[in-house]
Design a protein around this motif. Structure first.
Motif, PDB file in Angstrom:
ATOM      1  N   ALA A 121     -10.733   2.013  -9.916  1.00  0.00           N
ATOM      2  CA  ALA A 121     -10.144   1.436  -8.712  1.00  0.00           C
ATOM      3  C   ALA A 121      -8.626   1.397  -8.833  1.00  0.00           C
ATOM      4  O   ALA A 121      -7.905   1.784  -7.907  1.00  0.00           O
ATOM      5  CB  ALA A 121     -10.699   0.035  -8.480  1.00  0.00           C
ATOM      6  N   ALA A 122      -8.129   0.942  -9.978  1.00  0.00           N
ATOM      7  CA  ALA A 122      -6.681   0.868 -10.168  1.00  0.00           C
ATOM      8  C   ALA A 122      -6.057   2.261 -10.131  1.00  0.00           C
ATOM      9  O   ALA A 122      -4.992   2.463  -9.537  1.00  0.00           O
ATOM     10  CB  ALA A 122      -6.360   0.172 -11.492  1.00  0.00           C
ATOM     11  N   ARG A 123      -6.706   3.204 -10.770  1.00  0.00           N
ATOM     12  CA  ARG A 123      -6.152   4.562 -10.816  1.00  0.00           C
ATOM     13  C   ARG A 123      -6.106   5.192  -9.431  1.00  0.00           C
ATOM     14  O   ARG A 123      -5.059   5.670  -8.981  1.00  0.00           O
ATOM     15  CB  ARG A 123      -6.992   5.434 -11.746  1.00  0.00           C
ATOM     16  N   THR A 124      -7.233   5.197  -8.729  1.00  0.00           N
ATOM     17  CA  THR A 124      -7.276   5.886  -7.442  1.00  0.00           C
ATOM     18  C   THR A 124      -6.367   5.209  -6.418  1.00  0.00           C
ATOM     19  O   THR A 124      -5.760   5.873  -5.582  1.00  0.00           O
ATOM     20  CB  THR A 124      -8.709   5.926  -6.890  1.00  0.00           C
ATOM     21  N   LEU A 125      -6.258   3.905  -6.529  1.00  0.00           N
ATOM     22  CA  LEU A 125      -5.377   3.209  -5.598  1.00  0.00           C
ATOM     23  C   LEU A 125      -3.927   3.560  -5.882  1.00  0.00           C
ATOM     24  O   LEU A 125      -3.115   3.707  -4.955  1.00  0.00           O
ATOM     25  CB  LEU A 125      -5.664   1.719  -5.692  1.00  0.00           C
ATOM     26  N   GLY A 126      -3.570   3.750  -7.157  1.00  0.00           N
ATOM     27  CA  GLY A 126      -2.216   4.177  -7.488  1.00  0.00           C
ATOM     28  C   GLY A 126      -1.965   5.607  -7.061  1.00  0.00           C
ATOM     29  O   GLY A 126      -0.894   5.927  -6.518  1.00  0.00           O
ATOM     30  N   GLU A 127      -2.930   6.469  -7.289  1.00  0.00           N
ATOM     31  CA  GLU A 127      -2.741   7.884  -6.953  1.00  0.00           C
ATOM     32  C   GLU A 127      -2.565   8.105  -5.459  1.00  0.00           C
ATOM     33  O   GLU A 127      -1.787   8.954  -5.035  1.00  0.00           O
ATOM     34  CB  GLU A 127      -3.951   8.700  -7.433  1.00  0.00           C
ATOM     35  N   THR A 128      -3.283   7.357  -4.667  1.00  0.00           N
ATOM     36  CA  THR A 128      -3.246   7.619  -3.231  1.00  0.00           C
ATOM     37  C   THR A 128      -2.105   6.889  -2.532  1.00  0.00           C
ATOM     38  O   THR A 128      -1.574   7.386  -1.550  1.00  0.00           O
ATOM     39  CB  THR A 128      -4.569   7.208  -2.567  1.00  0.00           C
ATOM     40  N   THR A 129      -1.735   5.701  -3.019  1.00  0.00           N
ATOM     41  CA  THR A 129      -0.722   4.922  -2.305  1.00  0.00           C
ATOM     42  C   THR A 129       0.523   4.643  -3.130  1.00  0.00           C
ATOM     43  O   THR A 129       1.524   4.201  -2.579  1.00  0.00           O
ATOM     44  CB  THR A 129      -1.295   3.561  -1.877  1.00  0.00           C
ATOM     45  N   GLU A 173       6.462  -5.275  -4.285  1.00  0.00           N
ATOM     46  CA  GLU A 173       5.815  -4.052  -4.755  1.00  0.00           C
ATOM     47  C   GLU A 173       5.648  -3.049  -3.610  1.00  0.00           C
ATOM     48  O   GLU A 173       5.827  -1.839  -3.803  1.00  0.00           O
ATOM     49  CB  GLU A 173       4.445  -4.403  -5.355  1.00  0.00           C
ATOM     50  N   VAL A 174       5.357  -3.548  -2.447  1.00  0.00           N
ATOM     51  CA  VAL A 174       5.214  -2.654  -1.289  1.00  0.00           C
ATOM     52  C   VAL A 174       6.525  -1.950  -0.999  1.00  0.00           C
ATOM     53  O   VAL A 174       6.570  -0.745  -0.745  1.00  0.00           O
ATOM     54  CB  VAL A 174       4.732  -3.445  -0.058  1.00  0.00           C
ATOM     55  N   ASP A 175       7.624  -2.718  -1.058  1.00  0.00           N
ATOM     56  CA  ASP A 175       8.927  -2.122  -0.770  1.00  0.00           C
ATOM     57  C   ASP A 175       9.315  -1.089  -1.813  1.00  0.00           C
ATOM     58  O   ASP A 175       9.961  -0.089  -1.511  1.00  0.00           O
ATOM     59  CB  ASP A 175       9.995  -3.231  -0.731  1.00  0.00           C
ATOM     60  N   ARG A 176       8.916  -1.335  -3.081  1.00  0.00           N
ATOM     61  CA  ARG A 176       9.346  -0.464  -4.157  1.00  0.00           C
ATOM     62  C   ARG A 176       8.587   0.858  -4.152  1.00  0.00           C
ATOM     63  O   ARG A 176       9.114   1.895  -4.526  1.00  0.00           O
ATOM     64  CB  ARG A 176       9.152  -1.178  -5.506  1.00  0.00           C
TER      65      ARG A 176
END
Lengths: 219, 219
Positions: B60-68, B105-108
């Motif tokens: 979950a952490a990986r795919t969420l990082g890869e996509t967003t 985090e969203v802004d960065r």
DNA sequence: ACAAAAGTGTTGCCGATACACCCATGC
DNA sequence: GCATGGGTGTATCGGCAACACTTTTGT
């Protein structure tokens, strides 16, 4: 990505009530003896592989019936366990379910040679990570019985308030005040009086209740 | 049993707070534009396939990082969706997660061409059964924010009580009494005063708080 | 009549809500 | 000093735990 090497299983933690030699009923759960490796001869949760053309819920109901012969009165998804090293023979992701079965259903089902019931608070060492799964299911059941109306699924169609209270006491593991329990059930709950009473008691006969269903809403 | 035909995916509902033109902050969630069939050009939850050597949380952490490009401050398994007809191109079982990310985090994170944020209460029509998944995640978040201490994961390391309250209000969708919110937080919660105050306000400077961690338990 | 469990009434406590009020700071 | 949000005090209400008490049956 190698999908074929990860298999999807469904496992179910089954809870039922049983009384030993006339005492207060307690929570019991059945396990299946493993007849092959890995974990040969250890006790494991009822379950099986997910087949391609069935829902998760259906798979839980099917595998639980196949392994124990039971039919649950309540079935709910619990959590999905997917640790890499859960099984020594390849990757297995297990969708765990919680099932509640009625006492009369337990008596009716064929006992089964490879099935044994254990008290939920005195479990043996189980195969895989199944001890952790049962612990998690038990914790969830205890919190959920306090806000959801699920305790009656352990009982028959009609029941007395004392019976319902003994279910709560068995799940929670401690006694409850009968007067306050009555109030909290009759007010915030969807209980309906049947108008009948339970006969044959050596004292005042208690009223029988039933849970309000969709069609019995006529108040 | 045909295991190879059932694939296991992980999808994550990401929540963050954003304020539009100086108003009260509201809940937003990002979606990814599908660049292939099925559901080409529709918005879908961030996610991906589970690989054989990682557990579910890591996937979950990986795919969420890869996509967003985001890194969550909170990540929790939500539910596993396994309906037979969820995808028109073969059986897919999806383990859904809920993630909370901080505003900074969203802004960065890099915005990303194929990523778009939507207000959680005004979603478009999403691919697959993803609307149902988001609805379920939102309902769970609303109940959980009332008894678990997770709201601060939207904020930075330190925060004022007014900021924490605005998080609760954004999640719940209605205003809260400031005085009572203060009491309920300072009593039943694990808040610690930092001793500092937030400067630069056009009024009385509010105290800054931090959440109690394992090592900061010295009371 | 008595035992035993069903069922009711009453009290006190505690937490949540509503809201009045004071405090500290920038302008 | 005045506006603004931070922060405190307090009365009230409702739910729940505790427990005394009454009712109804079988024996």
């Amino acid at each position: 990505m190698d999908h074929a090497t990860t298999r999807l299983a469904v496992s179910t933690v089954i809870f039922a009530l049983r009384q030993e030699h006339g005492g207060a009923p307690t929570l019991w759960t059945p396990f299946v003896l493993r007849t092959r490796q890995p974990h040969l001869d250890q006790w494991a949760l009822p379950g099986g592989w997910l087949s391609a053309d069935e829902d998760l819920d259906s798979a839980a109901a099917r595998t639980l019936g196949e392994t124990t012969g039971l039919h649950p009165s309540y079935l709910e998804q619990l959590y999905t366990f997917g640790g890499v090293d859960r099984s020594p023979t390849g990757r297995v992701v297990s969708v765990a379910y919680t099932a509640l079965v009625r006492t009369d259903e337990v008596d009716r089902a064929a006992p089964g040679e490879n099935v044994r019931w254990f008290r939920a608070d005195a479990l043996p060492r189980l195969a895989f990570d199944h001890n952790a799964i049962v612990d998690y299911a038990l914790a969830r059941l205890r919190t959920k019985v306090e806000y959801a109306h699920i305790a009656h699924t352990f009982l028959g169609e009609t029941f007395t308030l004392a019976q319902l209270r003994s279910v709560h006491e068995a799940v929670l593991g401690h006694a409850l005040d009968a007067a306050n329990f009555r109030r909290s059930m009759t007010t915030s709950s969807d209980l309906v009086e049947t108008g009948e009473v339970l006969a044959g008691t050596p004292h005042r006969p208690p009223k029988l209740f039933r849970y309000r269903t969709a069609e019995s809403t006529r108040s």
